[in-house]
Write an enzyme that holds these catalytic residues in place. Sequence first.
Site, PDB file in Angstrom:
ATOM      1  N   ASN A 172     -23.032  13.574  17.907  1.00  0.00           N
ATOM      2  CA  ASN A 172     -22.469  14.968  18.312  1.00  0.00           C
ATOM      3  C   ASN A 172     -22.548  15.912  17.133  1.00  0.00           C
ATOM      4  OD1 ASN A 172     -20.618  12.921  19.686  1.00  0.00           O
ATOM      5  ND2 ASN A 172     -21.717  14.084  21.156  1.00  0.00           N
ATOM      6  N   ARG A 195     -20.463  15.343  11.650  1.00  0.00           N
ATOM      7  CA  ARG A 195     -20.477  16.935  11.749  1.00  0.00           C
ATOM      8  C   ARG A 195     -21.860  17.361  10.959  1.00  0.00           C
ATOM      9  NH1 ARG A 195     -17.320  16.458  15.760  1.00  0.00           N
ATOM     10  NH2 ARG A 195     -15.344  16.487  15.412  1.00  0.00           N
ATOM     11  N   HIS A 254     -11.851  18.431  11.581  1.00  0.00           N
ATOM     12  CA  HIS A 254     -11.999  19.616  12.382  1.00  0.00           C
ATOM     13  C   HIS A 254     -11.269  20.845  11.287  1.00  0.00           C
ATOM     14  CE1 HIS A 254     -12.914  18.955  16.323  1.00  0.00           C
ATOM     15  NE2 HIS A 254     -12.056  18.156  16.574  1.00  0.00           N
ATOM     16  N   PHE A 291      -9.230  18.413  20.090  1.00  0.00           N
ATOM     17  CA  PHE A 291      -8.890  17.036  20.051  1.00  0.00           C
ATOM     18  C   PHE A 291      -9.534  16.475  18.793  1.00  0.00           C
ATOM     19  CE2 PHE A 291      -8.652  17.906  24.495  1.00  0.00           C
ATOM     20  CZ  PHE A 291      -7.289  17.271  25.033  1.00  0.00           C
ATOM     21  N   GLY A 292      -8.464  15.606  18.231  1.00  0.00           N
ATOM     22  CA  GLY A 292      -8.970  14.602  17.247  1.00  0.00           C
ATOM     23  C   GLY A 292      -8.276  14.646  15.853  1.00  0.00           C
ATOM     24  N   ASP A 323     -12.074   6.472  14.480  1.00  0.00           N
ATOM     25  CA  ASP A 323     -12.330   7.467  15.141  1.00  0.00           C
ATOM     26  C   ASP A 323     -12.168   8.633  14.336  1.00  0.00           C
ATOM     27  OD1 ASP A 323     -13.098   8.947  17.511  1.00  0.00           O
ATOM     28  OD2 ASP A 323     -11.113   9.126  18.219  1.00  0.00           O
TER      29      ASP A 323
END
Length: 426
Positions: A95, A65, A318, A332-333, A314
């Site tokens: 990302n 992030r 968030h 998601f996540g 993975d």
Amino acid sequence: MKVIVRSARVIDNSSALNGQVKDLLIEDGIIKQIGDDLTSEGASEYSGNGLCVSNGWVDMRVASRDPGFEHKEDLVSVREAAARGGFTEIVLLPNSSPVVHSKDTVRYLHQAGNIGAVRLHVAAAVTRNAEGVDFTEMMDLHAAGAIAFTDGEYPIQNADLLLKTLLYLQPLNTLLMNRPEDRQLALYGQMHEGVTSTLIGMKGIPSLAEEMMVIRDLKLLEYTLENRAYSATAPSLHFSLISTSKAVDLIREAKAKGLPVSCDIAAHQLAFTDEDLIGFDTNLKVSPPFRSGADGESIRQGLADGTIDAIVSDHCPHDEESKNLEFDHADFGITGLETAFSTALAHCGLGTEQLIEKLTTRPRNILRLARQTISEGTEANLTFFEPETEWVFEKSYSKSKNSPFLNKTLKGKVRGILNRGEILWY
């Protein structure tokens, strides 16, 4: 720095000491001596209960992030979480904001990753802004230090883009990573399409969405190799986050044909099925979604027979505002760095040595990283852990807390890492 680690069982198939319990003397980042009852004046000593040592673990899929979303995770917190999870090297997805599609962003991440015990590797985007439209300057990004190319959380939908990327990257001998999902087939889906999604009235994501993309990508890979010399010893196409029985079968068949392909699965994919979503816990909302019990058994078989090369965290952090919502509005996540080992150990069906291969040797080969072994005179890049120790995941060192394992008792505790002359012990 001079340390002695006492009575650690060596887990390293490439080492003559594999399976033996030994003391390790590490000085200035080099394994100086391996033996019994070692002594060295001024050395700090570390020990554990049923302690094991392996080569440092590698995580091939981490969302940091940073830059842009530092309130969810930054490079300091992601390295802390990685260290506590036993990882000495992690691959960052592109990302962020900006997306990692420029040399400046690659260099920023490299500078931050070249200090401390956790090394950061950078996966650069295939397309600008990971939008699947225009190519990035992949040759420049590769020269700047990108270890692989992927649009990360966004599967490459355009077949022509993926084909040209494979062709472009082959002379560079570098890796294309793609998460196989047809976004149109998965549109508006919230969980695995099956009996449970029907019972609770939730839009499903069919297994077909993954399997169609695996078929497509394998066909494109075959096409790129027709009448062309291929000399690389590592895979050129890597499937991230395989989740279905058919996808495992397809990749198994491709490997049998000699295609240069590899794949990984997320540790948490082993721990849950779609039935666990009946309680609408948004911490269980992941992509790809938790599939059926039969899919889980196929994944375990794929791990056992070598079809599935690696296990990843993975790690997808968030903030509260992204998860504490109605299920269909939540992102998601889950965060996975700190719990990936314990989760995999409990649910993968492999022995400890086989599991460590999925965290060390295989990821290193896929990523073209130098081989490692535990022997005297080599650079120390090590993970220390206790497979039989139970612990409670009371506190996460990630900035985000979206984990279904918080306050749960887990088995398999990481005690520390040693890399680049620095030891972190917990």
